[in-house]
Enzyme design. Structure first.
Site, short mmCIF file in Angstrom:
data_model
loop_
_atom_site.label_atom_id
_atom_site.label_comp_id
_atom_site.label_asym_id
_atom_site.label_seq_id
_atom_site.Cartn_x
_atom_site.Cartn_y
_atom_site.Cartn_z
CG HIS A 109 27.05 -28.33 -8.66
ND1 HIS A 109 27.89 -29.42 -8.81
CD2 HIS A 109 26.80 -28.23 -7.32
CE1 HIS A 109 28.12 -29.96 -7.63
NE2 HIS A 109 27.48 -29.27 -6.71
CE LYS A 128 -1.55 -7.33 -7.42
NZ LYS A 128 -0.21 -7.33 -6.81
CD GLU A 175 7.45 -9.78 -10.65
OE1 GLU A 175 6.40 -10.41 -10.89
OE2 GLU A 175 7.76 -9.37 -9.52
CG ASN A 229 -5.12 0.10 12.69
OD1 ASN A 229 -6.21 -0.09 13.19
ND2 ASN A 229 -4.95 0.92 11.66
N GLY A 230 -2.72 -3.23 14.79
CA GLY A 230 -1.45 -3.90 15.00
C GLY A 230 -1.49 -4.97 16.07
CB CYS A 249 -7.97 -2.08 11.99
SG CYS A 249 -7.94 -3.78 12.57
NE ARG A 287 -7.26 1.47 5.73
CZ ARG A 287 -6.06 1.60 6.28
NH1 ARG A 287 -5.65 0.73 7.17
NH2 ARG A 287 -5.26 2.58 5.94
CD1 TRP A 327 -9.09 -9.37 10.08
CD2 TRP A 327 -10.69 -8.76 8.66
NE1 TRP A 327 -9.40 -10.46 9.32
CE2 TRP A 327 -10.38 -10.11 8.43
CE3 TRP A 327 -11.67 -8.15 7.87
CZ2 TRP A 327 -11.02 -10.87 7.46
CZ3 TRP A 327 -12.30 -8.90 6.90
CH2 TRP A 327 -11.97 -10.24 6.71
CD GLU A 336 9.00 -12.82 -4.66
OE1 GLU A 336 8.29 -11.81 -4.60
OE2 GLU A 336 8.80 -13.73 -5.50
CE LYS A 350 7.78 -8.94 -5.71
NZ LYS A 350 7.39 -10.09 -6.55
#
Length: 608
Positions: free
Chosen positions: A503, A603, A487, A99-100, A2, A28, A75, A480, A484
């Site tokens: 192992h 992207k 990347e 917001n939130g 929002c 947004r 939103w 991940e 990251k």
């Protein structure tokens, strides 16, 4: 996410300024909008469902005078899109935009109802306005009433209060969501980010986590989270830098990491019913009791989000799940079961390999779901059912908020499937929703540890290789973390299930290789500690990211450690995702790499 705007203008009408600023926040996404203003001491508002054109038309028919005001693009998070649920919310002499997620709104609402309060909306925001109004009735001045209200709130939020009879006052506060204050000639402004304030001023300051501020035309008085007066630097921003604004951050990736509490709050709201008792999804139209298997297909970070979902779905919903890499999936020509469902995940909705997998699954007679951020994308159009992540635009190439928004969607999806399969009852669903509502605050608490992650990252930045270890839900987060780091720092990194270290991968352990161990408390902690001690015994540099129990157990055996908030196992991936993002980001900054546009990466991968 929002949008918020607040204006204390110098004799000119506030409403046109508010609407123009809200237009700059349309990127947004939103489903309703509204403004409120104070004129001659009188508070009034206008709200409209749909796009800003509807609000502008309403203001044309019914002007809103006054040079002080607040505005909002909403939103839906609590309550369906409607005029009654649109912001600003009013209770007597106070209007609020927000917001939130207010985690304890039901508790506060019940308390206020016992005092005789009534409510016209389904939102948690109206509870904030009503609570503040109750403080005013007790004789508190607006500033003190807002402060007392803020002190009662739990969750992640950005707030701005406007009061009847106080045309030279805004009160704003932030916890887990950005707010910026702008300074003009005899005017002062509040906004969700600098984009909203761009044409109004080039002098801004950013509130820090936990700050609340008293805003007048003459200046701003800021209080830190502990109530003490605080000074925040005023910065000058170049007008041409605001088109794609990084805020107070050096990179878009940093901004997007910090946006995550609000992004997941928005995603959570989109998946839950008005009263937070039920997950609502287009996918509930599927007969999940008869589905023999779910196949999840994705690439890169989205694939790892799917890996987390596999664990959730098998554990909570008792649904067999296969997780597939999209670039390999259809070339294997795998048999897919009759009555099966295939879920593909893609931020852009245009990932070529994932789109190919979707088409393969459809040709094989599968019901297809697409979890995407771009709801007009090819995957969204071609899947039988499209599910939205609601992450908003993500500029940095390395996925951050898109990943955690995918996780929120997948967590809610898992709870919904569990309900439909009879694996949990209504009480179990409500308990899971209540747990998920804590995620924004949990992520904000993790972000608050940024300095400690940065210190660890500077040491990791000198390494040539690193290992990430985790068990259970931490295994895909370890993967991940390694992705990251690769990347954006170009350091070689690998993620492993901690139990697999013996192992083979333990051969890589030496005194120069950091081993990042993700160690939340839970059923697997004891076994994870055993694996980590094998590394420490071989002089491995073990950096523990874990809560108090794990850190206490290892003690001096850990080379470095960063404290994490203790939380329910269901939502641990959200906090630890933020942790590994901060670690990779600050390591990249230390190495001087191009954080937002790392070499060789795009992207959206729209070719095979």
């Amino acid at each position: 996410m929002c949008g918020i705007i607040g204006v204390l203008a110098n004799e000119r009408p506030a409403a046109p300024i508010l609407v123009d600023a809200l237009r700059r926040l349309e990127y947004r996404g939103y489903d309703s909008a509204g403004v409120a203003a104070v004129d001659a001491g009188r508070l009034d508002r206008r709200r409209a469902l749909g796009k800003l054109a509807a609000l502008a038309d309403l203001l044309g028919q019914s002007p809103l005078p006054g040079s002080s005001g607040i505005g909002h693009t909403r939103w839906a998070t609590h309550g369906r899109p409607s005029e009654a649920n649109a912001h600003p919310h009013r209770s007597g002499p106070v209007c609020v935009v927000h917001n939130g997620i207010i985690e304890n709104y039901r508790e506060l609402k019940s308390e206020l109802a016992r005092e005789g309060a009534s409510f016209e909306s389904d939102t948690d925001t109206e509870v904030v306005a009503t609570l503040c109004a109750s403080m005013l009735r007790r004789g508190l001045e607006p500033e003190d009433a807002a402060a007392a209200t803020i002190a009662r709130l739990r969750g992640a939020y950005a707030l701005c209060f406007l009061f009847e009879g106080a045309p030279d006052l805004l009160i704003c506060a932030r916890r887990g969501s950005p707010l910026v204050i702008g300074f003009g000639e005899g005017e002062t402004y509040v906004g969700s980010d600098a984009i909203a304030l761009g044409p109004l001023t080039d002098r801004i300051c950013y509130l820090e986590e936990g700050d609340w501020a008293v805003v007048t035309r003459q200046g701003v008085r800021i209080h830190a989270a502990d109530g003490a007066r605080a000074e925040r630097p005023v910065q000058r921003i170049a007008p041409d830098s605001i088109v794609a604004d990084k805020g107070q951050h050096q990179h878009f990736m940093a901004k997007e990491i910090h946006e995550q509490p609000m992004v997941v709050a928005r995603a959570f709201g989109a998946w839950t019913s008005n009263d937070r008792s039920r997950i609502a999804s287009p996918a509930e139209t599927i007969d999940w009791r008869s589905v023999p298997r779910l196949t999840i297909v994705a690439c890169g970070t989205a694939h790892l989000a799917g890996h987390v979902a596999k664990i959730w779905l098998e554990r909570i919903a008792r649904l067999p799940v296969e997780i597939e890499i999209a670039s390999e999936f259809r070339y294997r020509e795998p048999p897919l079961p009759t009555g099966g469902v295939t879920l593909v995940i893609s931020q852009s909705g245009e990932t070529a390999d994932t789109l190919g997998a979707l088409r393969y699954a459809r040709a094989a007679g599968q019901t297809t779901l697409g979890l995407v951020n771009v709801t007009t994308s090819t995957i969204a159009r071609e899947a039988d059912l499209a599910l939205a992540t609601h992450a908003g635009p993500e500029i940095g190439v390395a996925s951050t908020k898109a990943f955690t928004a995918q996780l929120m969607g997948l967590a809610a999806f898992s709870v919904m499937v569990a309900r439909e399969r009879g694996a949990i009852d209504a009480d179990g669903e409500r308990d899971a929703i209540e747990t998920l509502s804590r995620v924004p605050r949990l992520m904000a608490e993790t972000i608050a540890q940024e300095d400690r992650f940065a210190a660890l990252a500077r040491e990791i930045a000198t390494a040539t290789s690193a290992l990430f270890l985790g068990r259970g839900l931490m295994y895909p987060i370890a993967l991940e973390g390694a992705l990251k780091l690769k990347e954006i720092t170009y350091i070689h990194a690998e993620g492993y299930a901690a139990g697999e270290i013996k192992h083979g991968p333990i051969a890589l352990v030496d005194e120069a290789t950091p081993v990042i161990a993700l160690l939340p408390s839970g059923d697997l902690l004891e076994k994870s500690l055993s694996n980590i001690r094998e590394v420490a015994a071989r002089k491995g540099r073990v950096a523990v990211i874990g809560d108090a129990e794990a850190r206490a157990e290892l003690g001096d055996e850990a080379w470095r450690s960063v404290a994490m908030p203790r939380c329910d196992p269901l939502i641990q991936p959200f906090a630890y995702a933020v942790a590994i993002q901060l670690l990779a980001y600050h390591a990249a900054v230390a190495r001087g790499t191009d954080v937002d546009q790392p070499r060789n990466l795009a992207k959206s991968v729209t070719v095979e």
